[in-house]
Design a protein around this motif. Sequence first.
Motif, PDB file in Angstrom:
ATOM      1  N   TYR A   1      10.034   4.243  49.896  1.00 35.62           N
ATOM      2  CA  TYR A   1      10.001   4.848  48.569  1.00 35.62           C
ATOM      3  C   TYR A   1      11.083   4.214  47.711  1.00 35.62           C
ATOM      4  CZ  TYR A   1       7.275   8.539  50.804  1.00 35.62           C
ATOM      5  OH  TYR A   1       6.322   9.234  51.485  1.00 35.62           O
ATOM      6  N   LEU A   2      10.968   4.389  46.388  1.00 33.84           N
ATOM      7  CA  LEU A   2      12.000   3.897  45.486  1.00 33.84           C
ATOM      8  C   LEU A   2      13.336   4.585  45.742  1.00 33.84           C
ATOM      9  CD1 LEU A   2       9.964   3.681  42.172  1.00 33.84           C
ATOM     10  CD2 LEU A   2      10.901   1.775  43.489  1.00 33.84           C
ATOM     11  N   VAL A   3      13.284   5.820  46.204  1.00 35.69           N
ATOM     12  CA  VAL A   3      14.490   6.578  46.546  1.00 35.69           C
ATOM     13  C   VAL A   3      14.162   7.454  47.749  1.00 35.69           C
ATOM     14  CG1 VAL A   3      14.012   8.519  44.972  1.00 35.69           C
ATOM     15  CG2 VAL A   3      16.369   7.989  45.579  1.00 35.69           C
ATOM     16  N   GLY A   4      15.103   7.554  48.651  1.00 36.50           N
ATOM     17  CA  GLY A   4      14.900   8.360  49.849  1.00 36.50           C
ATOM     18  C   GLY A   4      15.849   9.541  49.896  1.00 36.50           C
ATOM     19  N   ARG A   5      15.739  10.289  50.950  1.00 35.91           N
ATOM     20  CA  ARG A   5      16.558  11.495  51.134  1.00 35.91           C
ATOM     21  C   ARG A   5      18.052  11.155  51.126  1.00 35.91           C
ATOM     22  NH1 ARG A   5      15.559  17.162  51.325  1.00 35.91           N
ATOM     23  NH2 ARG A   5      17.493  18.038  52.109  1.00 35.91           N
ATOM     24  N   THR A   6      18.429  10.082  51.808  1.00 36.59           N
ATOM     25  CA  THR A   6      19.840   9.700  51.886  1.00 36.59           C
ATOM     26  C   THR A   6      20.414   9.428  50.500  1.00 36.59           C
ATOM     27  OG1 THR A   6      19.489   8.776  54.078  1.00 36.59           O
ATOM     28  CG2 THR A   6      21.470   8.069  52.907  1.00 36.59           C
ATOM     29  N   GLU A   7      19.674   8.684  49.683  1.00 38.99           N
ATOM     30  CA  GLU A   7      20.159   8.388  48.327  1.00 38.99           C
ATOM     31  C   GLU A   7      20.255   9.668  47.493  1.00 38.99           C
ATOM     32  OE1 GLU A   7      18.246   4.656  49.823  1.00 38.99           O
ATOM     33  OE2 GLU A   7      17.516   6.699  49.633  1.00 38.99           O
ATOM     34  N   LEU A   8      19.236  10.505  47.576  1.00 43.19           N
ATOM     35  CA  LEU A   8      19.281  11.744  46.805  1.00 43.19           C
ATOM     36  C   LEU A   8      20.452  12.617  47.227  1.00 43.19           C
ATOM     37  CD1 LEU A   8      15.499  12.703  46.495  1.00 43.19           C
ATOM     38  CD2 LEU A   8      17.006  11.801  44.710  1.00 43.19           C
ATOM     39  N   GLU A   9      20.690  12.699  48.541  1.00 48.06           N
ATOM     40  CA  GLU A   9      21.826  13.502  49.022  1.00 48.06           C
ATOM     41  C   GLU A   9      23.172  12.897  48.639  1.00 48.06           C
ATOM     42  OE1 GLU A   9      21.543  14.369  53.198  1.00 48.06           O
ATOM     43  OE2 GLU A   9      19.866  15.740  52.892  1.00 48.06           O
TER      44      GLU A   9
END
Length: 186
Positions: A3-11
């Motif tokens: 994905y363009l952004v994943g869970r790690t980046e969002l967190e």
Amino acid sequence: MAYLVGRTELESVFPPELLVTLDAAVAQGIGHGPTRDFLVRVGLPDKPAAWFEVSEEVCDGEFEIGFEEIADDHPGLSFDLSRWINLGGLSYDDIALDSSTGEVYCLPDDGSAPYLLNRSLDAFAYFLYLLEVERPNYDFEAGDGTFEDGAERRLRARMEAADGTAFAHPGSAWTTVLQYVSTKLQ
């Protein structure tokens, strides 16, 4: 799945408790596999004080699919609103997800016709991530008051590179958001 952004980046920019995910059983009603997976594994940031607030129905996992009443107000629309889910609100506009394609639509607060906002849910979430990453450079409450010049320009360039659809509609909700970023810088 990439994905363009994943869970790690969002967190890295949103507390985990602000990331709304769906239970896999609840998400089965979403026909688009990558979108369903994104909502189960990654989630959407629910930050009412910032840009986006996830709808109560999605937060509770009790959303309904279908926006047929909007079609009555705007005859001749080229998209099937019977597959839409109310995701929440971006600024003053409602945001809907086409559950069969993963496309994200804006339903303007002024009652004008809905339009395609992002080509995918992960692109939409990526934009929210970018806004939060850049926040210390446009929001004096989020940083030390020292702004790095060019926040609006950097955001627009990264957004357009990820999903040019976002600015295809005149007066796009993302254009409004970037105007606000620009205002905060003045």
